[in-house]
Scaffold this active site. Sequence first.
Site, PDB file in Angstrom:
ATOM      1  N   HIS A 145       0.836  -1.207   0.000  1.00 18.05           N
ATOM      2  CA  HIS A 145       0.000   0.000   0.000  1.00 18.05           C
ATOM      3  C   HIS A 145       0.865   1.249   0.000  1.00 18.05           C
ATOM      4  O   HIS A 145       2.056   1.193   0.326  1.00 18.05           O
ATOM      5  CB  HIS A 145      -0.905   0.026   1.233  1.00 18.05           C
ATOM      6  CG  HIS A 145      -2.064  -0.914   1.137  1.00 18.05           C
ATOM      7  ND1 HIS A 145      -1.985  -2.231   1.520  1.00 18.05           N
ATOM      8  CD2 HIS A 145      -3.336  -0.732   0.694  1.00 18.05           C
ATOM      9  CE1 HIS A 145      -3.146  -2.819   1.320  1.00 18.05           C
ATOM     10  NE2 HIS A 145      -3.997  -1.928   0.819  1.00 18.05           N
ATOM     11  N   LYS A 169      -0.344   4.703   4.656  1.00 12.90           N
ATOM     12  CA  LYS A 169      -1.204   3.735   5.370  1.00 12.90           C
ATOM     13  C   LYS A 169      -0.644   3.479   6.772  1.00 12.90           C
ATOM     14  O   LYS A 169       0.552   3.266   6.942  1.00 12.90           O
ATOM     15  CB  LYS A 169      -1.323   2.430   4.580  1.00 12.90           C
ATOM     16  CG  LYS A 169      -2.273   1.446   5.241  1.00 12.90           C
ATOM     17  CD  LYS A 169      -2.776   0.398   4.279  1.00 12.90           C
ATOM     18  CE  LYS A 169      -3.702  -0.597   4.962  1.00 12.90           C
ATOM     19  NZ  LYS A 169      -4.926   0.031   5.491  1.00 12.90           N
TER      20      LYS A 169
HETATM   21  N1  LIG Z   1     -12.580  -1.257   3.420  1.00 10.97           N
HETATM   22  C1  LIG Z   1     -12.026  -0.731   2.320  1.00 10.97           C
HETATM   23  O1  LIG Z   1     -12.323  -1.117   1.191  1.00 10.97           O
HETATM   24  C2  LIG Z   1     -11.032   0.365   2.483  1.00 10.97           C
HETATM   25  C3  LIG Z   1     -10.683   0.775   3.729  1.00 10.97           C
HETATM   26  N2  LIG Z   1      -9.849   1.833   3.895  1.00 10.97           N
HETATM   27  C4  LIG Z   1      -9.641   2.255   5.269  1.00 10.97           C
HETATM   28  O2  LIG Z   1     -10.385   3.455   5.477  1.00 10.97           O
HETATM   29  C5  LIG Z   1      -9.744   4.247   6.463  1.00 10.97           C
HETATM   30  C6  LIG Z   1      -9.494   5.640   5.912  1.00 10.97           C
HETATM   31  O3  LIG Z   1      -8.558   5.557   4.872  1.00 10.97           O
HETATM   32  P1  LIG Z   1      -8.059   6.879   4.127  1.00 10.97           P
HETATM   33  O4  LIG Z   1      -9.222   7.640   3.590  1.00 10.97           O
HETATM   34  O5  LIG Z   1      -6.997   6.452   3.207  1.00 10.97           O
HETATM   35  O6  LIG Z   1      -7.417   7.684   5.363  1.00 10.97           O
HETATM   36  P2  LIG Z   1      -7.239   9.254   5.532  1.00 10.97           P
HETATM   37  O7  LIG Z   1      -6.262   9.420   6.642  1.00 10.97           O
HETATM   38  O8  LIG Z   1      -6.971   9.898   4.218  1.00 10.97           O
HETATM   39  O9  LIG Z   1      -8.676   9.747   6.008  1.00 10.97           O
HETATM   40  C7  LIG Z   1      -9.214   9.472   7.260  1.00 10.97           C
HETATM   41  C8  LIG Z   1     -10.237  10.547   7.556  1.00 10.97           C
HETATM   42  O10 LIG Z   1     -10.900  10.193   8.762  1.00 10.97           O
HETATM   43  C9  LIG Z   1     -10.924  11.339   9.599  1.00 10.97           C
HETATM   44  N3  LIG Z   1     -10.956  11.002  11.012  1.00 10.97           N
HETATM   45  C10 LIG Z   1      -9.941  10.682  11.848  1.00 10.97           C
HETATM   46  N4  LIG Z   1     -10.382  10.475  13.087  1.00 10.97           N
HETATM   47  C11 LIG Z   1     -11.721  10.689  13.037  1.00 10.97           C
HETATM   48  C12 LIG Z   1     -12.746  10.661  14.005  1.00 10.97           C
HETATM   49  N5  LIG Z   1     -12.479  10.356  15.287  1.00 10.97           N
HETATM   50  N6  LIG Z   1     -14.010  10.916  13.614  1.00 10.97           N
HETATM   51  C13 LIG Z   1     -14.286  11.211  12.333  1.00 10.97           C
HETATM   52  N7  LIG Z   1     -13.343  11.295  11.372  1.00 10.97           N
HETATM   53  C14 LIG Z   1     -12.080  11.030  11.723  1.00 10.97           C
HETATM   54  C15 LIG Z   1      -9.649  12.091   9.264  1.00 10.97           C
HETATM   55  O11 LIG Z   1      -9.776  13.420   9.684  1.00 10.97           O
HETATM   56  P3  LIG Z   1      -8.511  14.199  10.293  1.00 10.97           P
HETATM   57  O12 LIG Z   1      -7.592  14.406   9.138  1.00 10.97           O
HETATM   58  O13 LIG Z   1      -9.099  15.426  10.858  1.00 10.97           O
HETATM   59  O14 LIG Z   1      -7.889  13.296  11.317  1.00 10.97           O
HETATM   60  C16 LIG Z   1      -9.603  11.924   7.751  1.00 10.97           C
HETATM   61  O15 LIG Z   1     -10.363  12.900   7.092  1.00 10.97           O
HETATM   62  C17 LIG Z   1      -8.470   3.469   6.847  1.00 10.97           C
HETATM   63  O16 LIG Z   1      -8.732   2.684   7.982  1.00 10.97           O
HETATM   64  C18 LIG Z   1      -8.233   2.595   5.630  1.00 10.97           C
HETATM   65  O17 LIG Z   1      -7.451   1.468   5.897  1.00 10.97           O
HETATM   66  C19 LIG Z   1      -9.304   2.490   2.846  1.00 10.97           C
HETATM   67  C20 LIG Z   1      -9.591   2.105   1.575  1.00 10.97           C
HETATM   68  C21 LIG Z   1     -10.488   1.014   1.287  1.00 10.97           C
HETATM   69  O1  LIG Z   2      -5.648   2.135   3.551  1.00  7.24           O
HETATM   70  C1  LIG Z   2      -5.889   1.846   2.353  1.00  7.24           C
HETATM   71  O2  LIG Z   2      -5.572   2.582   1.421  1.00  7.24           O
HETATM   72  C2  LIG Z   2      -6.600   0.593   2.088  1.00  7.24           C
HETATM   73  N1  LIG Z   2      -7.068  -0.066   3.103  1.00  7.24           N
HETATM   74  C3  LIG Z   2      -7.803  -1.268   3.064  1.00  7.24           C
HETATM   75  C4  LIG Z   2      -7.044  -2.364   3.755  1.00  7.24           C
HETATM   76  O3  LIG Z   2      -6.497  -2.131   4.857  1.00  7.24           O
HETATM   77  O4  LIG Z   2      -7.000  -3.481   3.243  1.00  7.24           O
HETATM   78  C5  LIG Z   2      -8.297  -1.616   1.693  1.00  7.24           C
HETATM   79  C6  LIG Z   2      -7.430  -1.218   0.556  1.00  7.24           C
HETATM   80  O5  LIG Z   2      -6.481  -2.207   0.330  1.00  7.24           O
HETATM   81  C7  LIG Z   2      -6.836   0.163   0.701  1.00  7.24           C
END
Ligand SMILES: NC(=O)C1=CN([C@@H]2O[C@H](COP(=O)(O)OP(=O)(O)OC[C@H]3O[C@@H](n4cnc5c(N)ncnc54)[C@H](OP(=O)(O)O)[C@@H]3O)[C@@H](O)[C@H]2O)C=CC1
Ligand SMILES: O=C(O)C1=N[C@H](C(=O)O)C[C@H](O)C1
Length: 251
Positions: free
Chosen positions: A131, A135
């Site tokens: 990734h 991450k």
């Molecule tokens: N299941 C799936 O298919 C996928 C899962 N993911 C997961 O999704 C999550 C987010 O990924 P990603 O978008 O890349 O991460 P980012 O760090 O880009 O975004 C996370 C967001 O969540 C916000 N956040 C943090 N703490 C809180 C809180 N307590 N309440 C509300 N919002 C909050 C952050 O705000 P701030 O900047 O203010 O902290 C930020 O805007 C990760 O756990 C990732 O692994 C990602 C891609 C696909």
């Molecule tokens: O953090 C990410 O970017 C992603 N998170 C998910 C994971 O932890 O598997 C899904 C995807 O691979 C991207």
Amino acid sequence: MVRIGIIGSEGRMGQALARAVTDGGHELAGGIDRGGDPAALADRSDVLVDFSAPVALEANLHAAIGAGIPMVIGTTGLEDRHHVAIDNAARQLAVLQTGNTSLGITLLARLVREAAASLGPEWDIEIVEMHHRMKVDAPSGTALLLGEAAAAGRGIELAGNSESGRDGHTGARQQGAIGFAALRGGTVAGEHSVIVAGEEERLTLSHSAENRMIFARGAVKAAQWLIGRDAGRYAMDDILAPDPAPAATGA
Ligand SMILES: NC(=O)C1=CN([C@@H]2O[C@H](COP(=O)(O)OP(=O)(O)OC[C@H]3O[C@@H](n4cnc5c(N)ncnc54)[C@H](OP(=O)(O)O)[C@@H]3O)[C@@H](O)[C@H]2O)C=CC1
Ligand SMILES: O=C(O)C1=N[C@H](C(=O)O)C[C@H](O)C1
């Protein structure tokens, strides 16, 4: 048209989700980030989609229960206590939690389960993921999901049967263990390979995410699918078409 509220709306996934919501003909009910009020967001949404951080999970579940709406959880890095909270919430609301909302990974998990069930524990299973450099959790939620699929195929628990973070004089691999390796760098959206290594042959099942819009579209599909469902805990596999009938013999 479904009103979708996004938790983690300014993040990488939150921004992709906002595009997928409108591309899908739905309404963006709003979004919150750290410090936002999930209850207020839930009150103006038909469904919540959470891609934020594990620390936010319990308040988000509470908000969904309070508003009587379902919730998709895509956040990874969840611990046992988070899964207990999801199980408890699922008595009152429809909740779909997954480490990966893409349809490709959902199908891959089925294939991994079948491979693990078909080949004995003398075949070593290793899961490798890569990734982007930002991450924060490892192994990825997807790698763990694929590990669970492999363990289910073998009829074992993943906990107690996994190996990760090998470094130094580790000793030989434990037979039947499911191994994990995590790479981080650049802007990789998500690469996962499940290697099944036997005597003088090796099978590799892989998925490449070319863009995080695949996760966003899958999450919107999941959100739409949850509307009107009974309380319970669901997975992406519930959305995929049922397993096809076994292939005819002689094929
Ligand atoms: N299941 C799936 O298919 C996928 C899962 N993911 C997961 O999704 C999550 C987010 O990924 P990603 O978008 O890349 O991460 P980012 O760090 O880009 O975004 C996370 C967001 O969540 C916000 N956040 C943090 N703490 C809180 C809180 N307590 N309440 C509300 N919002 C909050 C952050 O705000 P701030 O900047 O203010 O902290 C930020 O805007 C990760 O756990 C990732 O692994 C990602 C891609 C696909
Ligand atoms: O953090 C990410 O970017 C992603 N998170 C998910 C994971 O932890 O598997 C899904 C995807 O691979 C991207």
